[in-house]
Design a protein around this motif. Structure first.
Motif, PDB file in Angstrom:
ATOM      1  N   PHE A 151     -79.925 104.306  -7.689  1.00  0.00           N
ATOM      2  CA  PHE A 151     -78.851 105.019  -8.705  1.00  0.00           C
ATOM      3  C   PHE A 151     -77.404 104.847  -8.039  1.00  0.00           C
ATOM      4  CE2 PHE A 151     -76.249 108.365 -10.783  1.00  0.00           C
ATOM      5  CZ  PHE A 151     -76.937 108.441 -11.931  1.00  0.00           C
ATOM      6  N   CYS A 152     -76.824 104.124  -8.942  1.00  0.00           N
ATOM      7  CA  CYS A 152     -75.375 103.633  -8.752  1.00  0.00           C
ATOM      8  C   CYS A 152     -74.494 104.615  -9.450  1.00  0.00           C
ATOM      9  CB  CYS A 152     -75.120 102.166  -9.270  1.00  0.00           C
ATOM     10  SG  CYS A 152     -76.317 100.973  -8.458  1.00  0.00           S
ATOM     11  N   SER A 153     -73.618 105.474  -8.700  1.00  0.00           N
ATOM     12  CA  SER A 153     -72.649 106.314  -9.230  1.00  0.00           C
ATOM     13  C   SER A 153     -71.421 105.618  -9.396  1.00  0.00           C
ATOM     14  CB  SER A 153     -72.304 107.457  -8.527  1.00  0.00           C
ATOM     15  OG  SER A 153     -73.607 108.480  -8.776  1.00  0.00           O
ATOM     16  N   ASN A 154     -71.044 104.821 -10.621  1.00  0.00           N
ATOM     17  CA  ASN A 154     -70.055 103.883 -10.302  1.00  0.00           C
ATOM     18  C   ASN A 154     -68.872 104.267 -11.365  1.00  0.00           C
ATOM     19  OD1 ASN A 154     -68.798 101.044 -10.058  1.00  0.00           O
ATOM     20  ND2 ASN A 154     -69.271 101.219 -12.083  1.00  0.00           N
TER      21      ASN A 154
ATOM     22  N   SER B  80     -69.871 114.053 -10.280  1.00  0.00           N
ATOM     23  CA  SER B  80     -71.109 113.171 -10.805  1.00  0.00           C
ATOM     24  C   SER B  80     -71.965 112.728  -9.889  1.00  0.00           C
ATOM     25  CB  SER B  80     -70.435 112.224 -11.705  1.00  0.00           C
ATOM     26  OG  SER B  80     -69.708 111.212 -10.949  1.00  0.00           O
ATOM     27  N   HIS B  81     -71.574 112.350  -8.814  1.00  0.00           N
ATOM     28  CA  HIS B  81     -72.264 111.951  -7.531  1.00  0.00           C
ATOM     29  C   HIS B  81     -73.254 113.297  -7.126  1.00  0.00           C
ATOM     30  CE1 HIS B  81     -69.442 108.474  -6.219  1.00  0.00           C
ATOM     31  NE2 HIS B  81     -69.150 108.935  -7.300  1.00  0.00           N
ATOM     32  N   VAL B  82     -72.748 114.423  -7.037  1.00  0.00           N
ATOM     33  CA  VAL B  82     -73.318 115.550  -6.613  1.00  0.00           C
ATOM     34  C   VAL B  82     -74.691 116.012  -7.626  1.00  0.00           C
ATOM     35  CG1 VAL B  82     -73.529 118.093  -6.213  1.00  0.00           C
ATOM     36  CG2 VAL B  82     -71.357 116.679  -5.487  1.00  0.00           C
ATOM     37  N   PHE B  83     -74.325 115.787  -8.992  1.00  0.00           N
ATOM     38  CA  PHE B  83     -75.083 115.991  -9.886  1.00  0.00           C
ATOM     39  C   PHE B  83     -76.268 115.044  -9.625  1.00  0.00           C
ATOM     40  CE2 PHE B  83     -71.611 117.633 -12.986  1.00  0.00           C
ATOM     41  CZ  PHE B  83     -71.535 118.831 -12.075  1.00  0.00           C
ATOM     42  N   ALA B  84     -75.952 113.762  -9.709  1.00  0.00           N
ATOM     43  CA  ALA B  84     -77.203 112.764  -9.659  1.00  0.00           C
ATOM     44  C   ALA B  84     -78.056 113.013  -8.132  1.00  0.00           C
ATOM     45  CB  ALA B  84     -76.539 111.277  -9.437  1.00  0.00           C
ATOM     46  N   THR B  85     -77.483 113.363  -7.385  1.00  0.00           N
ATOM     47  CA  THR B  85     -77.888 113.739  -6.052  1.00  0.00           C
ATOM     48  C   THR B  85     -79.074 114.921  -5.914  1.00  0.00           C
ATOM     49  OG1 THR B  85     -76.245 112.506  -4.827  1.00  0.00           O
ATOM     50  CG2 THR B  85     -77.899 113.981  -3.397  1.00  0.00           C
ATOM     51  N   LYS B  86     -78.365 115.957  -6.699  1.00  0.00           N
ATOM     52  CA  LYS B  86     -79.185 117.128  -6.967  1.00  0.00           C
ATOM     53  C   LYS B  86     -80.328 116.873  -7.671  1.00  0.00           C
ATOM     54  CE  LYS B  86     -77.934 121.683  -8.754  1.00  0.00           C
ATOM     55  NZ  LYS B  86     -76.886 122.402  -9.527  1.00  0.00           N
ATOM     56  N   LYS B  87     -80.451 116.202  -8.526  1.00  0.00           N
ATOM     57  CA  LYS B  87     -81.411 116.025  -9.407  1.00  0.00           C
ATOM     58  C   LYS B  87     -82.620 114.831  -9.193  1.00  0.00           C
ATOM     59  CE  LYS B  87     -83.566 115.781 -13.480  1.00  0.00           C
ATOM     60  NZ  LYS B  87     -84.352 116.942 -13.830  1.00  0.00           N
ATOM     61  N   LEU B  88     -81.987 113.918  -8.143  1.00  0.00           N
ATOM     62  CA  LEU B  88     -83.038 112.780  -7.805  1.00  0.00           C
ATOM     63  C   LEU B  88     -83.462 112.953  -6.371  1.00  0.00           C
ATOM     64  CD1 LEU B  88     -80.658 109.906  -9.148  1.00  0.00           C
ATOM     65  CD2 LEU B  88     -83.145 110.498 -10.064  1.00  0.00           C
ATOM     66  N   ILE B  89     -82.808 113.625  -5.594  1.00  0.00           N
ATOM     67  CA  ILE B  89     -83.450 113.878  -4.230  1.00  0.00           C
ATOM     68  C   ILE B  89     -84.674 114.490  -4.054  1.00  0.00           C
ATOM     69  CG2 ILE B  89     -82.785 115.364  -1.940  1.00  0.00           C
ATOM     70  CD1 ILE B  89     -81.448 112.770  -1.754  1.00  0.00           C
ATOM     71  N   PRO B  90     -84.972 115.541  -4.687  1.00  0.00           N
ATOM     72  CA  PRO B  90     -86.304 116.223  -4.721  1.00  0.00           C
ATOM     73  C   PRO B  90     -87.763 115.079  -4.683  1.00  0.00           C
ATOM     74  CG  PRO B  90     -84.981 117.566  -5.644  1.00  0.00           C
ATOM     75  CD  PRO B  90     -84.197 116.475  -5.736  1.00  0.00           C
ATOM     76  N   GLU B  91     -87.300 114.288  -5.824  1.00  0.00           N
ATOM     77  CA  GLU B  91     -88.497 113.364  -6.090  1.00  0.00           C
ATOM     78  C   GLU B  91     -88.545 112.277  -5.110  1.00  0.00           C
ATOM     79  OE1 GLU B  91     -92.008 111.952  -7.349  1.00  0.00           O
ATOM     80  OE2 GLU B  91     -91.099 113.796  -8.351  1.00  0.00           O
ATOM     81  N   MET B  92     -87.367 111.653  -4.617  1.00  0.00           N
ATOM     82  CA  MET B  92     -87.265 110.915  -3.736  1.00  0.00           C
ATOM     83  C   MET B  92     -87.711 111.009  -2.414  1.00  0.00           C
ATOM     84  SD  MET B  92     -83.472 109.019  -4.553  1.00  0.00           S
ATOM     85  CE  MET B  92     -83.109 108.218  -5.829  1.00  0.00           C
TER      86      MET B  92
END
Length: 188
Positions: A80-83, A109-121
């Protein structure tokens, strides 16, 4: 990191660094590259592995829904690239609205992506974040207090992810380019 057959998301993908990232991921045989941007009008591709979706990454619910759609349609996101970014000039008199816009785009926006993706990762034991900050996050941009401050915060957040989750298979890279000739730096 091997890119082949990976599901990659790039925010701010309608131009500049986002387009360059997408092009490189396609060249490295990513399974699919999904470009997220609030404006996808100028995104043209003849490559079936390059998809674009409208998304306001500063809206946590919208971003979360889009991530769910991507996971269902293409498989779990590997990179995931937060750009996405903006540049607004100003000093200590900058409006609260400008502060909020910069903070939400460059940090939250970086926090939102991380919050959503970290559990599955973490369940998979792998995942990667590429967070675009700026040389202004390492030094400063003397003409923009909001840009410099939020880019410093973006670096701090990415370092926190690396320290907290690095030993659990989560990687992070922080891009810190100097001025790149893009629509953003040209004031468009």
């Amino acid at each position: 990191m091997e890119i082949k057959n990976k599901v990659v998301v790039v925010t701010g993908g309608s131009g500049g660094i986002g387009q360059a990232l997408a092009s490189r991921f396609i060249h490295e045989n990513a399974k699919v590259v999904i470009l997220l941007d609030i404006n996808i009008d100028n995104i043209e591709s003849k490559n079936d592995n390059l998809i674009s979706k409208i998304c306001d990454v500063t809206n946590e619910k919208v971003l979360s829904r889009i991530i769910d759609e991507i996971n269902l349609q293409f498989g779990l996101i590997d990179i995931f690239c937060s750009n996405a970014g903006m540049l607004s000039l100003g000093n200590e008199q900058t409006s609260i609205e400008d502060w909020n816009n910069n903070w939400n785009l460059h940090v939250m926006s970086h926090v939102f992506a991380t919050k959503k993706l970290i559990p599955e990762m973490l369940k998979r034991g792998s995942g990667y974040f590429v967070n675009t900050s700026s040389a202004a996050g390492l030094l400063s941009h003397i003409d923009s207090v909001t840009y410099s401050t939020t880019k410093h915060a973006a670096i701090g957040f990415a370092e926190w992810i690396a320290i907290t989750y690095g030993k659990q298979g989560i990687g992070v890279s922080i891009l810190c380019p100097q001025a790149v000739e893009t629509a953003m730096t040209m004031g468009r």
